[in-house]
Design a protein around this motif. Structure first.
Motif, PDB file in Angstrom:
ATOM      1  N   ILE A   1      49.285  40.063  75.944  1.00  0.00           N
ATOM      2  CA  ILE A   1      48.779  38.903  75.217  1.00  0.00           C
ATOM      3  C   ILE A   1      47.417  39.246  74.619  1.00  0.00           C
ATOM      4  O   ILE A   1      46.494  39.631  75.353  1.00  0.00           O
ATOM      5  CB  ILE A   1      48.691  37.678  76.141  1.00  0.00           C
ATOM      6  N   PRO A   2      47.260  39.153  73.301  1.00  0.00           N
ATOM      7  CA  PRO A   2      46.046  39.653  72.636  1.00  0.00           C
ATOM      8  C   PRO A   2      44.865  38.683  72.675  1.00  0.00           C
ATOM      9  O   PRO A   2      44.283  38.336  71.642  1.00  0.00           O
ATOM     10  CB  PRO A   2      46.529  39.875  71.195  1.00  0.00           C
ATOM     11  N   PHE A   3      44.505  38.241  73.893  1.00  0.00           N
ATOM     12  CA  PHE A   3      43.365  37.348  74.074  1.00  0.00           C
ATOM     13  C   PHE A   3      42.651  37.724  75.365  1.00  0.00           C
ATOM     14  O   PHE A   3      43.255  38.275  76.292  1.00  0.00           O
ATOM     15  CB  PHE A   3      43.814  35.881  74.129  1.00  0.00           C
ATOM     16  N   PRO A   4      41.355  37.394  75.465  1.00  0.00           N
ATOM     17  CA  PRO A   4      40.593  37.727  76.677  1.00  0.00           C
ATOM     18  C   PRO A   4      40.999  36.874  77.876  1.00  0.00           C
ATOM     19  O   PRO A   4      41.721  35.874  77.739  1.00  0.00           O
ATOM     20  CB  PRO A   4      39.140  37.446  76.289  1.00  0.00           C
ATOM     21  N   ASP A   5      40.521  37.252  79.028  1.00  0.00           N
ATOM     22  CA  ASP A   5      40.760  36.490  80.262  1.00  0.00           C
ATOM     23  C   ASP A   5      40.226  35.056  80.105  1.00  0.00           C
ATOM     24  O   ASP A   5      39.254  34.810  79.378  1.00  0.00           O
ATOM     25  CB  ASP A   5      40.038  37.137  81.437  1.00  0.00           C
ATOM     26  N   ASP A   6      40.866  34.136  80.828  1.00  0.00           N
ATOM     27  CA  ASP A   6      40.396  32.744  80.929  1.00  0.00           C
ATOM     28  C   ASP A   6      40.195  32.086  79.550  1.00  0.00           C
ATOM     29  O   ASP A   6      39.173  31.448  79.295  1.00  0.00           O
ATOM     30  CB  ASP A   6      39.072  32.685  81.704  1.00  0.00           C
ATOM     31  N   SER A   7      41.201  32.230  78.679  1.00  0.00           N
ATOM     32  CA  SER A   7      41.067  31.714  77.310  1.00  0.00           C
ATOM     33  C   SER A   7      41.720  30.355  77.090  1.00  0.00           C
ATOM     34  O   SER A   7      41.309  29.613  76.203  1.00  0.00           O
ATOM     35  CB  SER A   7      41.671  32.711  76.312  1.00  0.00           C
ATOM     36  N   PHE A   8      42.745  30.006  77.880  1.00  0.00           N
ATOM     37  CA  PHE A   8      43.569  28.845  77.544  1.00  0.00           C
ATOM     38  C   PHE A   8      43.706  27.870  78.718  1.00  0.00           C
ATOM     39  O   PHE A   8      43.758  28.268  79.879  1.00  0.00           O
ATOM     40  CB  PHE A   8      44.959  29.302  77.098  1.00  0.00           C
ATOM     41  N   ASP A   9      43.809  26.602  78.339  1.00  0.00           N
ATOM     42  CA  ASP A   9      44.087  25.557  79.330  1.00  0.00           C
ATOM     43  C   ASP A   9      45.569  25.477  79.652  1.00  0.00           C
ATOM     44  O   ASP A   9      45.960  25.170  80.782  1.00  0.00           O
ATOM     45  CB  ASP A   9      43.628  24.194  78.791  1.00  0.00           C
ATOM     46  N   VAL A  10      46.405  25.718  78.634  1.00  0.00           N
ATOM     47  CA  VAL A  10      47.857  25.588  78.783  1.00  0.00           C
ATOM     48  C   VAL A  10      48.546  26.729  78.045  1.00  0.00           C
ATOM     49  O   VAL A  10      48.133  27.113  76.944  1.00  0.00           O
ATOM     50  CB  VAL A  10      48.365  24.246  78.212  1.00  0.00           C
ATOM     51  N   ILE A  11      49.596  27.266  78.643  1.00  0.00           N
ATOM     52  CA  ILE A  11      50.495  28.187  77.958  1.00  0.00           C
ATOM     53  C   ILE A  11      51.831  27.486  77.785  1.00  0.00           C
ATOM     54  O   ILE A  11      52.370  26.911  78.733  1.00  0.00           O
ATOM     55  CB  ILE A  11      50.673  29.494  78.736  1.00  0.00           C
ATOM     56  N   PHE A  12      52.343  27.521  76.568  1.00  0.00           N
ATOM     57  CA  PHE A  12      53.575  26.806  76.220  1.00  0.00           C
ATOM     58  C   PHE A  12      54.595  27.794  75.653  1.00  0.00           C
ATOM     59  O   PHE A  12      54.248  28.676  74.870  1.00  0.00           O
ATOM     60  CB  PHE A  12      53.263  25.720  75.199  1.00  0.00           C
ATOM     61  N   SER A  13      55.842  27.645  76.082  1.00  0.00           N
ATOM     62  CA  SER A  13      56.926  28.414  75.474  1.00  0.00           C
ATOM     63  C   SER A  13      58.166  27.542  75.368  1.00  0.00           C
ATOM     64  O   SER A  13      58.385  26.660  76.199  1.00  0.00           O
ATOM     65  CB  SER A  13      57.237  29.680  76.285  1.00  0.00           C
ATOM     66  N   SER A  14      58.954  27.781  74.345  1.00  0.00           N
ATOM     67  CA  SER A  14      60.184  27.022  74.117  1.00  0.00           C
ATOM     68  C   SER A  14      61.340  27.992  73.916  1.00  0.00           C
ATOM     69  O   SER A  14      61.389  28.715  72.917  1.00  0.00           O
ATOM     70  CB  SER A  14      60.027  26.118  72.886  1.00  0.00           C
ATOM     71  N   ASN A  15      62.243  28.037  74.897  1.00  0.00           N
ATOM     72  CA  ASN A  15      63.425  28.907  74.831  1.00  0.00           C
ATOM     73  C   ASN A  15      63.031  30.367  74.602  1.00  0.00           C
ATOM     74  O   ASN A  15      63.557  31.044  73.715  1.00  0.00           O
ATOM     75  CB  ASN A  15      64.375  28.432  73.728  1.00  0.00           C
ATOM     76  N   VAL A  16      62.092  30.837  75.414  1.00  0.00           N
ATOM     77  CA  VAL A  16      61.535  32.180  75.237  1.00  0.00           C
ATOM     78  C   VAL A  16      61.730  33.062  76.467  1.00  0.00           C
ATOM     79  O   VAL A  16      62.145  34.217  76.348  1.00  0.00           O
ATOM     80  CB  VAL A  16      60.022  32.105  74.887  1.00  0.00           C
ATOM     81  N   LEU A  17      61.445  32.551  77.654  1.00  0.00           N
ATOM     82  CA  LEU A  17      61.373  33.407  78.841  1.00  0.00           C
ATOM     83  C   LEU A  17      62.667  34.166  79.103  1.00  0.00           C
ATOM     84  O   LEU A  17      62.627  35.299  79.616  1.00  0.00           O
ATOM     85  CB  LEU A  17      61.001  32.577  80.076  1.00  0.00           C
TER      86      LEU A  17
END
Length: 252
Positions: free
Chosen positions: A75-91
């Motif tokens: 994931i091309p972002f630094p540590d502790d960047s987001f409050d929520v991770i969302f995925s739809s029909n991905v995993l």
């Protein structure tokens, strides 16, 4: 038959279920953004959204939002960047899911959580049924052309052509393709079940807060498409099962 417009109708219904699970002013990372439709909707509702997807996504030429390409692992972002991770029909499409989930933990802020929309075992079952229903529909559609329109060489060659077309169609539909990255169309009935995913999340040290059926019936073949109303699909979900479940999980 695949239809992007109808897919957006389904995603809009699911979006209204999902958006209630996001904190106001949350910074959200969407993994597997597709066309960017849901990221665009989240932005319209006041959320700060970054969306990523693999560069050879099926939706790469139909973007509605700036979806950032990434390698599918890191994931091309630094540590502790987001409050929520969302995925739809991905995993279910991720081959090395434990690695990606470790990445999710890395970029989540303390107290952050994940919202994953996932297909169900009943979706897989009815998609298998729809696969062969579509096959027989195509055969029946070709069958009238087996009656020759005369005794000319052209008429007989047309019958031979249709026979070859029917054989090719039978070969194409002989085996139901899997949807995810592992197993087959039958084993996915089990591996897409809520029981399986709950066990998986626990093994990856995620605590599950909720598992909520979306309450909408559809298959991977989009049977009847927009001709079958959302109201009817809601009623069918009570009899035949919901196509998707929303899982809310957080690092243990």
């Amino acid at each position: 038959m695949f239809n992007v417009e109808f897919l957006h109708v389904l995603r809009e219904y699911e979006y209204k279920k999902i958006v209630k699970r996001f904190l106001l002013d949350a910074r959200i990372l969407e993994i597997g953004g597709g066309t960017g439709y849901q990221a665009k909707r989240l932005t319209e509702d006041g959320f700060i959204v970054d969306s990523i997807d693999i560069p050879n996504s099926n939706y790469a030429g139909q973007l509605e939002f700036p979806v950032q390409p990434y390698d599918g692992r890191n994931i091309p972002f630094p540590d502790d960047s987001f409050d929520v991770i969302f995925s739809s029909n991905v995993l279910e499409h991720v081959l090395d899911l434990p690695y990606l989930q470790a990445e999710m933990k890395r970029v989540l802020k303390p107290g952050g959580y994940c919202v994953h929309l996932m297909p169900t075992g009943t979706w897989r079952l009815w998609t298998n049924v729809a696969h062969y229903t579509e096959f027989f529909q195509k055969l029946f559609g070709l069958a009238p052309r087996l009656i020759p329109r005369g005794v000319s060489r052209y008429a007989l060659s047309e019958v031979v052509f249709v026979l070859r077309l029917m054989v090719g169609t039978a070969k194409h539909y002989a085996i139901v393709p899997r949807h995810g990255e592992t197993g087959n169309a039958l084993s996915e009935i089990v591996t897409f079940s809520s029981r399986h995913w709950k066990k998986h999340f626990a093994n990856q040290l995620f605590t599950m807060d909720e598992a909520i059926p979306v309450g909408l019936f559809y298959t991977g073949h989009m049977v009847l498409g927009p001709r079958l109303s959302l109201g009817t699909r809601q009623k069918l979900s009570k009899l035949l099962g919901s196509a998707c479940v929303i899982y809310i999980v957080r690092p243990a």
